[in-house]
Design a protein around this motif. Structure first.
Motif, PDB file in Angstrom:
ATOM      1  N   MET A   1      50.083  35.510  42.309  1.00 53.25           N
ATOM      2  CA  MET A   1      49.000  35.552  42.859  1.00 53.25           C
ATOM      3  C   MET A   1      48.458  37.070  43.226  1.00 53.25           C
ATOM      4  N   GLY A   2      49.607  37.839  42.733  1.00 52.84           N
ATOM      5  CA  GLY A   2      49.544  39.417  43.140  1.00 52.84           C
ATOM      6  C   GLY A   2      48.914  40.340  41.962  1.00 52.84           C
ATOM      7  N   PRO A   3      49.109  39.980  40.810  1.00 50.98           N
ATOM      8  CA  PRO A   3      48.633  41.085  39.728  1.00 50.98           C
ATOM      9  C   PRO A   3      47.139  41.025  39.698  1.00 50.98           C
ATOM     10  N   LYS A   4      46.641  42.440  39.618  1.00 51.19           N
ATOM     11  CA  LYS A   4      45.180  42.547  39.686  1.00 51.19           C
ATOM     12  C   LYS A   4      44.261  41.661  38.829  1.00 51.19           C
ATOM     13  N   TRP A   5      43.359  41.298  39.265  1.00 48.82           N
ATOM     14  CA  TRP A   5      42.091  40.671  38.715  1.00 48.82           C
ATOM     15  C   TRP A   5      42.577  39.124  38.531  1.00 48.82           C
ATOM     16  N   THR A   6      43.735  38.708  39.128  1.00 46.75           N
ATOM     17  CA  THR A   6      43.989  37.356  39.479  1.00 46.75           C
ATOM     18  C   THR A   6      43.045  36.712  40.414  1.00 46.75           C
ATOM     19  N   THR A   7      42.896  37.395  41.657  1.00 39.38           N
ATOM     20  CA  THR A   7      41.967  36.935  42.685  1.00 39.38           C
ATOM     21  C   THR A   7      40.674  36.711  42.115  1.00 39.38           C
ATOM     22  N   TRP A   8      40.038  37.863  41.287  1.00 43.90           N
ATOM     23  CA  TRP A   8      38.841  37.624  40.838  1.00 43.90           C
ATOM     24  C   TRP A   8      38.469  36.367  40.034  1.00 43.90           C
ATOM     25  N   SER A   9      39.815  36.228  39.198  1.00 45.68           N
ATOM     26  CA  SER A   9      39.593  35.181  38.096  1.00 45.68           C
ATOM     27  C   SER A   9      39.584  33.910  38.879  1.00 45.68           C
ATOM     28  N   VAL A  10      40.449  33.663  39.761  1.00 48.83           N
ATOM     29  CA  VAL A  10      40.495  32.302  40.390  1.00 48.83           C
ATOM     30  C   VAL A  10      39.266  32.174  41.306  1.00 48.83           C
ATOM     31  N   MET A  11      38.824  33.105  41.943  1.00 49.29           N
ATOM     32  CA  MET A  11      37.352  32.904  42.571  1.00 49.29           C
ATOM     33  C   MET A  11      36.330  32.762  41.715  1.00 49.29           C
ATOM     34  N   THR A  12      36.035  33.363  40.606  1.00 50.25           N
ATOM     35  CA  THR A  12      35.050  32.954  39.802  1.00 50.25           C
ATOM     36  C   THR A  12      35.319  31.635  39.168  1.00 50.25           C
ATOM     37  N   MET A  13      36.354  31.348  38.928  1.00 48.81           N
ATOM     38  CA  MET A  13      36.516  29.831  38.232  1.00 48.81           C
ATOM     39  C   MET A  13      36.252  28.604  39.319  1.00 48.81           C
ATOM     40  N   ALA A  14      36.886  29.076  40.589  1.00 56.12           N
ATOM     41  CA  ALA A  14      36.690  28.201  41.462  1.00 56.12           C
ATOM     42  C   ALA A  14      35.107  27.935  41.914  1.00 56.12           C
ATOM     43  N   GLN A  15      34.322  29.195  41.893  1.00 54.92           N
ATOM     44  CA  GLN A  15      32.814  29.111  42.020  1.00 54.92           C
ATOM     45  C   GLN A  15      32.193  28.524  40.907  1.00 54.92           C
ATOM     46  N   GLU A  16      32.428  28.675  39.970  1.00 57.86           N
ATOM     47  CA  GLU A  16      31.899  27.929  38.674  1.00 57.86           C
ATOM     48  C   GLU A  16      32.090  26.560  38.584  1.00 57.86           C
ATOM     49  N   GLY A  17      33.424  26.107  38.936  1.00 59.02           N
ATOM     50  CA  GLY A  17      33.885  24.689  39.083  1.00 59.02           C
ATOM     51  C   GLY A  17      33.664  24.037  37.935  1.00 59.02           C
ATOM     52  N   ARG A  18      33.975  24.684  36.665  1.00 61.09           N
ATOM     53  CA  ARG A  18      34.128  24.188  35.323  1.00 61.09           C
ATOM     54  C   ARG A  18      35.119  24.935  34.273  1.00 61.09           C
ATOM     55  N   PRO A  19      35.549  24.351  33.155  1.00 57.79           N
ATOM     56  CA  PRO A  19      36.145  25.030  32.163  1.00 57.79           C
ATOM     57  C   PRO A  19      35.450  26.488  31.970  1.00 57.79           C
ATOM     58  N   MET A  20      36.201  27.308  31.913  1.00 60.43           N
ATOM     59  CA  MET A  20      35.699  28.662  31.102  1.00 60.43           C
ATOM     60  C   MET A  20      36.219  29.328  30.163  1.00 60.43           C
ATOM     61  N   ARG A  21      35.793  29.926  29.155  1.00 59.34           N
ATOM     62  CA  ARG A  21      36.379  30.686  28.125  1.00 59.34           C
ATOM     63  C   ARG A  21      36.842  32.096  28.666  1.00 59.34           C
ATOM     64  N   VAL A  22      37.559  32.876  28.010  1.00 61.03           N
ATOM     65  CA  VAL A  22      37.767  34.223  28.112  1.00 61.03           C
ATOM     66  C   VAL A  22      36.671  35.061  28.578  1.00 61.03           C
ATOM     67  N   ARG A  23      35.966  34.967  27.515  1.00 51.10           N
ATOM     68  CA  ARG A  23      34.829  35.985  27.432  1.00 51.10           C
ATOM     69  C   ARG A  23      33.714  35.591  28.717  1.00 51.10           C
ATOM     70  N   ASP A  24      33.696  34.250  29.387  1.00 48.68           N
ATOM     71  CA  ASP A  24      32.978  33.983  30.345  1.00 48.68           C
ATOM     72  C   ASP A  24      33.636  34.742  31.561  1.00 48.68           C
ATOM     73  N   VAL A  25      34.879  34.333  31.711  1.00 47.03           N
ATOM     74  CA  VAL A  25      35.495  35.075  32.714  1.00 47.03           C
ATOM     75  C   VAL A  25      35.540  36.589  32.759  1.00 47.03           C
ATOM     76  N   ALA A  26      35.540  37.173  31.940  1.00 45.43           N
ATOM     77  CA  ALA A  26      35.643  38.743  31.708  1.00 45.43           C
ATOM     78  C   ALA A  26      34.299  39.173  32.186  1.00 45.43           C
ATOM     79  N   ALA A  27      33.333  38.401  31.943  1.00 46.30           N
ATOM     80  CA  ALA A  27      31.783  38.878  32.257  1.00 46.30           C
ATOM     81  C   ALA A  27      31.736  39.028  33.460  1.00 46.30           C
ATOM     82  N   ARG A  28      32.644  38.251  34.381  1.00 44.33           N
ATOM     83  CA  ARG A  28      32.431  38.383  35.718  1.00 44.33           C
ATOM     84  C   ARG A  28      33.220  39.203  36.559  1.00 44.33           C
TER      85      ARG A  28
END
Length: 254
Positions: A1-28
């Motif tokens: 859970m420590g590497p940078k951007w892990t938290t951003w990625s997890v929170m983004t995907m949890a907020q969206e609540g759906r499968p996301m492609r790399v480009r969709d996560v990167a945009a956030r």
């Protein structure tokens, strides 16, 4: 859970609540490239925090059960940060990543535990308690001071160190992380103990190995000096069912 951007990625995907492609996560992710997001998601997949919907190149990612359960850890870290580190306005993911960076440096937890159990201590005694050489201990203490977890009792060289309010209130944080990581510990099977010729074993089944001094110090500390910092009762958390924990992929090692 420590590497940078892990938290951003997890929170983004949890907020969206759906499968996301790399480009969709990167945009956030602020200031992060799509290439960086791809590497981070691949590492998270290897660590069991995300799953892929299929094996095709470019297939979307979604949080695993283990990744979803990080929400409780993030909430506890954010609350600790708001109360004791940075009370001002800040993006929640940024706040959590800042808190994680203060805690993830190796040997930091052991030093905080020693100080919590022993009160004001000179750095040589902290080094003895943790089982590290003096130089590395000084380096870690400087970092802990900069991170706001440790301070000195006076301005003179050699004055003892003590925990700050933020350091003393880490009990619930550690308890929440321990609760979250329990499924990982259940899946991990330690290798057989390696016989050693020196060092006194205080816990059976744990090898001292070549790192005997540090390991022995840690075992003595855990056996002889129970720390109140690590005995705080965690906030009520929903237990992760065994069937749910089993859905997460095994980690890459320790």
């Amino acid at each position: 859970m420590g590497p940078k951007w892990t938290t951003w990625s997890v929170m983004t995907m949890a907020q969206e609540g759906r499968p996301m492609r790399v480009r969709d996560v990167a945009a956030r992710l602020p200031f992060a490239s799509e290439q960086l997001a791809s590497k981070r998601l691949a590492a998270m997949h290897a660590d069991g925090l995300v799953n892929r919907t299929d094996k095709r190149h470019g297939a979307p990612y979604r949080l695993s059960a283990l990744g979803e359960s990080l929400t409780h850890v993030h909430r506890t870290l954010a609350e600790w940060s708001r109360n004791y580190l940075s009370p001002g306005a800040m993006a929640e993911a940024e706040r959590v990543e800042d808190a994680v960076q203060r805690l993830r440096l190796r040997h930091s937890t052991a030093m905080i535990q020693v100080l919590d159990a022993g009160g004001p201590m000179r750095f040589v005694h902290i080094a003895e308690g943790v089982g590290l050489d003096v130089s590395l201990t000084q380096h870690r203490l400087i970092r802990l001071q900069a991170d706001g977890l440790v301070t000195r009792t006076g301005p003179r060289h050699g004055d003892p160190y003590v925990l700050t309010d933020a350091g003393r209130e880490l009990g619930p944080v550690y308890a929440t992380v321990e609760h979250w990581s329990a499924p990982l510990a259940t899946r991990w099977t330690p290798s057989p103990p390696v016989p050693v010729a020196t060092g006194q074993r205080t816990h059976s089944g744990i090898p001292l190995g070549s790192d005997g001094a540090r390991t022995a110090a840690a075992l003595r500390r855990s056996a002889a000096v129970p720390s109140t910092l690590f005995s705080h009762a965690s906030q009520t958390q929903p237990r992760v069912p065994t069937a749910v924990a089993a859905q997460s992929a095994p980690g890459r090692g320790r």
